[in-house]
Design an enzyme around this catalytic site. Structure first.
Site, PDB file in Angstrom:
ATOM      1  N   TYR A   1      15.660 -85.845 -36.939  1.00  0.00           N
ATOM      2  CA  TYR A   1      16.019 -84.755 -36.024  1.00  0.00           C
ATOM      3  C   TYR A   1      16.471 -85.331 -34.678  1.00  0.00           C
ATOM      4  O   TYR A   1      17.544 -85.001 -34.164  1.00  0.00           O
ATOM      5  CB  TYR A   1      14.832 -83.793 -35.824  1.00  0.00           C
ATOM      6  CG  TYR A   1      14.907 -83.025 -34.530  1.00  0.00           C
ATOM      7  CD1 TYR A   1      15.779 -81.955 -34.392  1.00  0.00           C
ATOM      8  CD2 TYR A   1      14.139 -83.404 -33.415  1.00  0.00           C
ATOM      9  CE1 TYR A   1      15.885 -81.275 -33.183  1.00  0.00           C
ATOM     10  CE2 TYR A   1      14.238 -82.733 -32.214  1.00  0.00           C
ATOM     11  CZ  TYR A   1      15.110 -81.673 -32.096  1.00  0.00           C
ATOM     12  OH  TYR A   1      15.213 -81.016 -30.892  1.00  0.00           O
TER      13      TYR A   1
ATOM     14  N   SER B   1      18.063 -82.836 -26.201  1.00  0.00           N
ATOM     15  CA  SER B   1      16.611 -82.818 -26.050  1.00  0.00           C
ATOM     16  C   SER B   1      16.141 -84.068 -25.337  1.00  0.00           C
ATOM     17  O   SER B   1      16.737 -85.149 -25.479  1.00  0.00           O
ATOM     18  CB  SER B   1      15.986 -82.761 -27.453  1.00  0.00           C
ATOM     19  OG  SER B   1      14.615 -83.073 -27.393  1.00  0.00           O
TER      20      SER B   1
ATOM     21  N   LYS C   1      20.363 -85.583 -32.525  1.00  0.00           N
ATOM     22  CA  LYS C   1      20.685 -85.261 -31.124  1.00  0.00           C
ATOM     23  C   LYS C   1      21.400 -86.446 -30.471  1.00  0.00           C
ATOM     24  O   LYS C   1      22.369 -86.278 -29.728  1.00  0.00           O
ATOM     25  CB  LYS C   1      19.418 -84.899 -30.339  1.00  0.00           C
ATOM     26  CG  LYS C   1      18.752 -83.614 -30.810  1.00  0.00           C
ATOM     27  CD  LYS C   1      19.621 -82.383 -30.570  1.00  0.00           C
ATOM     28  CE  LYS C   1      19.026 -81.103 -31.092  1.00  0.00           C
ATOM     29  NZ  LYS C   1      19.975 -79.985 -31.158  1.00  0.00           N
TER      30      LYS C   1
END
Ligand code: UD1
Length: 342
Positions: A152, A127, A156
């Site tokens: 979160y 992302s 990544k």
């Protein structure tokens, strides 16, 4: 069915389901692993309705190392993996960080361990969140990775590090990490799309649910940013273009002799403000949207859009669908789902 077999983890999710459709279109044979933690089993029927072929499916939790390695041993013909399966709610990750580290990292480690001695091309869902608020725009893949704003986002970043190190020491593993900008829209058939649970936190699902009367007016999170109209800028990308980027990434690895790790920005390269998105929604659909200006949302960055020439040059991929098509397809899907709840 012929064609190379590709494992798609999280293949009934939003981006996963669109990618399964594009894999079929490109002549691949997708096999889905999912545990429906954030999706519906009915999506498999919907994919079949689009492609006329039912994807192979296995219900499995990738956090179970034994089940994951047994699955891989039983499927020696898998030549590629596209790993979507992960939790993705930013706010929830702040409240329950361990849930995110546990699920998003164990699933990755178990998959990599299961494929450790097998030649495989691995595409990872990353992302643009790894860039935080970039110092320069458009942001390139060489921009420094900033401290993650949420667990979160951190999963990544950690996953990218794990993949780069593992690919660097493996003779059999090739990895392509795709850093998505803001995926929106739905398949043109309106048979698959985003299925948010509860009140959508993301802009476009909130817009379509508000427009159809399921929610109140949209709150624009701030109009005092340093942008042309004061609202935040993002690089919105049609989910079908994004899905095709995964097919391009597989082909890129299939055609390269070297192993290793590559990362690509996947966006349109164009920034749009929240107010431009609202305007485009109204123009593309003919539906008036009620909205109010609210306060800034904590954790939001002001503006980001990607430099996407590396994907164009190396993957031969670029986004083709514009913001109007993103809005009209998202709206068609919202109307479909209202009539046909999954
Ligand atoms: C968020 C995540 C990102 C994730 C992406 C998935 C954060 C900080 N980032 O990106 O990590 O990959 O979703 O799609 O949560 N907006 C409104 N009103 C709303 C909802 C959103 O004005 O009701 C605005 C936001 O302030 C932002 C833009 O719309 O400027 C896009 O928001 P959103 O769709 O939530 O995506 P991001 O926050 O960019």
């Amino acid at each position: 069915m012929s064609g190379k077999k590709i494992l798609v983890t999280g293949g009934t999710g939003y981006i996963g389901s669109h990618t399964v459709v594009e894999l079929f279109n490109a002549g691949y044979q997708p096999i889905i692993i999912d545990n429906f933690s954030n999706s519906s089993a009915r999506i498999i029927d919907q994919i079949e309705a689009i492609n006329g072929i039912r994807p192979e499916f296995v219900n499995l939790d990738l956090c179970d190392a034994r089940l994951t390695s047994d699955f891989v041993s039983q499927h020696p013909d898998i030549s590629g993996v596209i790993h979507f399966a992960a939790y993705k709610a930013v706010g929830e990750s702040v409240e329950q960080p361990l849930k995110y580290y546990h699920n998003n990292l164990f699933s990755l480690i178990n998959l990599l361990s299961a494929f450790s001695d097998k030649p495989v091309n691995f595409v990872f869902s990353s992302s643009c969140t790894v860039y935080g608020e970039p110092d320069q725009l458009p942001v390139t893949e060489r921009a420094p990775v900033k401290k993650a704003e949420s667990p979160y986002g951190n999963t990544k970043q950690i996953a990218e590090e794990i993949l780069s190190e593992v690919a660097g020491t493996s003779k059999s593993l090739k990895v392509t990490a795709l850093r998505y900008f803001n995926p929106v829209g739905a398949h043109h058939s309106a048979l698959i799309g985003e299925l948010p649970i509860g009140v959508p936190q993301n802009l476009v699902p909130f817009i379509t649910q508000s427009a159809i009367g399921k929610r109140g007016p949209l709150i624009v999170h701030g109009n005092d940013y340093n942008t042309p109209d004061g609202s935040c800028i993002r690089d919105y990308i049609h989910v079908v273009d994004l899905a095709k980027a995964h097919v391009s990434a597989l082909k890129f690895m299939e055609n390269s002799d070297e192993g290793g790790y590559e990362v690509f920005n996947i966006g349109t390269g164009k920034g749009s403000t929240v107010l431009q998105v609202i305007n485009t929604f109204e123009t593309a659909t003919g539906v008036k949207l009620e909205y109010k200006i609210g306060k800034r949302r904590p954790g939001d960055i002001e503006k980001i859009y990607g430099e996407v020439s590396k994907a164009k040059h190396d993957l031969g991929w670029n986004a083709e669908l514009d913001l109007g098509e993103m809005m009209s397809s998202a709206w068609a899907w919202e109307k479909y789902i209202q009539q046909n709840p999954l």
